[in-house]
Design an enzyme around this catalytic site. Structure first.
Site, PDB file in Angstrom:
ATOM      1  N   CYS A 180       1.081  -1.138  -0.093  1.00  0.00           N
ATOM      2  CA  CYS A 180       0.003   0.435   0.047  1.00  0.00           C
ATOM      3  C   CYS A 180       0.190   1.349   0.247  1.00  0.00           C
ATOM      4  O   CYS A 180       1.976   1.077  -0.249  1.00  0.00           O
ATOM      5  CB  CYS A 180      -0.994   0.380   1.450  1.00  0.00           C
ATOM      6  N   GLY A 240      -1.653   1.355  -4.565  1.00  0.00           N
ATOM      7  CA  GLY A 240      -3.158   0.664  -3.723  1.00  0.00           C
ATOM      8  C   GLY A 240      -3.940   1.630  -4.186  1.00  0.00           C
ATOM      9  O   GLY A 240      -4.032   2.502  -4.720  1.00  0.00           O
ATOM     10  N   ASN A 265       1.598  -0.330   5.332  1.00  0.00           N
ATOM     11  CA  ASN A 265       1.961  -1.127   4.286  1.00  0.00           C
ATOM     12  C   ASN A 265       2.895  -2.232   4.478  1.00  0.00           C
ATOM     13  O   ASN A 265       4.320  -1.940   5.219  1.00  0.00           O
ATOM     14  CB  ASN A 265       3.013   0.120   3.262  1.00  0.00           C
ATOM     15  N   GLY A 266       2.597  -3.892   3.961  1.00  0.00           N
ATOM     16  CA  GLY A 266       3.087  -4.401   4.773  1.00  0.00           C
ATOM     17  C   GLY A 266       2.497  -5.040   4.858  1.00  0.00           C
ATOM     18  O   GLY A 266       1.080  -5.186   5.037  1.00  0.00           O
ATOM     19  N   TYR A 287       9.894  -3.458  -9.313  1.00  0.00           N
ATOM     20  CA  TYR A 287       8.771  -2.567 -10.364  1.00  0.00           C
ATOM     21  C   TYR A 287       8.008  -1.533  -9.651  1.00  0.00           C
ATOM     22  O   TYR A 287       7.702  -0.698  -9.698  1.00  0.00           O
ATOM     23  CB  TYR A 287       8.042  -4.179 -10.523  1.00  0.00           C
TER      24      TYR A 287
END
Ligand code: AMP
Length: 500
Positions: free
Chosen positions: A24, A53, A127-128, A285
């Site tokens: 995210c 996200g 995030n994670g 990426y």
């Protein structure tokens, strides 16, 4: 909207490992109280993090007295408009963009998550992906009824600790009970060392902004300065867009506290647990090309990946092209190093989201046609080298190769600027389970046959490291090597196949 969770869905989710696992985007901002409202800046920051996200977006804003949370499914621009932003006044905010597979795509999993405690509250964006969600919930005696996700567990644990400090339980602390100013910090010192896995967090109470990176720093997080405040964001372009100056990346295992006294840095984790392992795939990426990671611009590292890639399995061809957008930087490097002209052969509809998240194989293939089209004049009768950053399931790549053949390419040589993607990520990028990863079980020849290309070559790990500039082991490449720096419980490995 209803904050109660769907118990069945949630419980099943946590149990079989199909729980929200997101890569995210997180954003936080605090300015001098009552100088300006920060909801529009939070919108801009989230908009810059949209690529991290696209499933849901949200923000929590505080005016110093109360925290208002607004979140919904969809892109940042679908969730917020000017009217909504004007109804969210305040000098402090955290925001979140969420990415996950469709399996866990529900409103209840949107973030920030919020818990009210006494006269205060906490909002959190994550995030994670924690690797000890079940064990921790069990140990803490937290019922699944109270939980939606690993992020929710963190908020719940924090609220429980704050309430414990008040000699009570979270639900039993009424609004009239005053929290100590340091209540959240004390709770964080207890909670954070108990979390395992990947977590870059933005957290706030009604007056304070906090940024935390797990001891491995799996996911990025950086700090920026405004004339009258500070900003925390997953990636530096979110600082640029709000006019903040990049100060530095928040260190693995560091907690940054921003309040009226300025910025403080605290290390709430035991020193021996700090072991930098930034996700190598952020370079390959995930991160924006204009992001600064470890002092490098991501675009430059991708161009270098292409330069190194040109050395493996050289082939004669007429044109080198990148799969937009993720393969373009590497294609530029490939062309420069090989001497084969760079050209554009594929055009991307820039209004379309990432095709990877389409629910079933058939619609993923259709989605490729919706997303990519060919420039026939550059392809017909040509021997084409096409460069992409990675292959995960292989579905979109196969469809893209078909497009090139239909447009009259006489040869299609595929070059991938990372090693074969063989292992699922459990630290915040939602990838399919192993059987669905094209390279997990196939030989190079089988991959080539499946994709129907004339030749295929991948960048090897040493060259990838060299392109990024990693000299030591300060990165996580578990998706490429199967070496997981933090233990992953068995149940997480057995998530149901999503299907090719
Ligand atoms: P596929 O051929 O279906 O494996 O898709 C390959 C494409 O997915 C490549 O263009 C990658 O850039 C892209 N990709 C790689 N990892 C992810 C991810 N975690 N989420 C979305 N797209 C991804």
């Amino acid at each position: 909207m209803d904050l109660n969770c769907d118990f069945d869905n949630n419980y099943r989710g946590l149990k079989d490992g199909d729980s929200p696992e997101e890569a995210c985007g997180v954003f936080g901002i605090r300015v001098t109280p009552h100088t300006r409202s920060v909801s529009h800046a939070t919108y801009d920051g989230l908009y810059a993090l949209q690529h991290r996200g696209q499933e849901s977006a949200g923000m929590a804003v505080s005016d110093g007295k109360s925290i208002t949370v607004y979140k919904n499914m969809g892109l940042v621009s679908n969730v917020f408009d000017d009217r909504t932003l004007l109804s969210l006044p305040g000098y402090l905010a955290v925001g979140h963009t969420r990415y996950s597979t469709t399996g866990s795509s529900t409103w209840g999993n949107a973030q920030p998550v919020f818990r009210a405690v006494g006269d205060s509250g906490i909002a959190l964006g994550h995030n994670g992906n924690l690797t000890n969600t079940l064990a921790l919930a069990d140990e803490l005696g937290i019922s699944f009824v109270d939980l939606r996700s690993d992020s929710d567990l963190v908020a719940h644990f924090l609220a429980t600790e704050i309430a414990r400090g008040l000699g009570s339980k979270p639900g039993a602390v009424t609004e009239s009970v005053k929290c100590r100013p340091d209540a959240l910090l004390d709770a964080l010192n207890v909670v954070l060392p108990r979390l395992n896995g990947a977590f870059s967090l933005v957290i706030m109470d009604h007056d304070r902004l906090i940024g935390v990176r797990d001891p491995n720093g799996f996911r990025p997080l950086c700090l920026g300065q405004l004339e009258q405040g500070y900003v925390i964001a997953s990636e530096s372009p979110a600082l640029d867009v709000v006019g903040a100056t990049f100060i530095r990346e928040i260190d693995p295992g560091e907690m940054v506290v921003i309040d009226s006294t300025g910025v403080r840095s605290i290390t709430p984790f035991p020193a021996e647990t700090i072991d930098p392992k930034l996700c190598i795939f952020e370079f390959v990426y995930f991160a924006r090309p204009d992001a600064q990671l470890l002092g490098r611009e991501v675009y430059t590292t991708r161009r270098k990946m292409g330069e190194y890639l040109a050395k493996s399995l050289p082939v004669d061809a007429d044109i080198v092209m990148g799969v937009p957008e993720s393969g373009v930087a590497a294609a530029v490097g490939y062309a420069a190093m090989s001497g084969i002209p760079f050209g554009q052969g594929l055009v991307k509809n820039r209004y379309i989201g990432r095709t990877f998240i389409s629910p079933d194989p058939a619609s993923r293939v259709d989605a490729v046609r919706r997303k990519l089209n060919v420039l026939r004049d550059n392809i017909t009768g040509q021997r084409v080298i096409v460069v992409d950053d990675s292959i995960v399931r292989g579905t979109t790549t196969k469809a893209m190769v078909k497009l090139l053949r239909e447009a009259g390419a006489t040869e299609v040589h595929l070059r991938i600027s990372s090693p074969p993607y063989k292992w699922s990520c459990f630290y915040g990028i939602d990838t399919p389970s192993r059987p669905d990863l094209l390279a997990a079980t196939r030989s190079m020849d089988e991959i080539r046959e499946f994709l129907e290309v004339d030749s295929i070559a991948y960048l090897d790990l040493e060259d990838l490291k060299a392109a990024i500039g990693f000299k030591d082991n300060g990165y996580c490449a578990a998706c490429l090597t199967g070496e997981y720096p933090v233990e992953v419980p068995i149940y997480m490995h057995t998530k149901p196949a999503v299907g090719l």
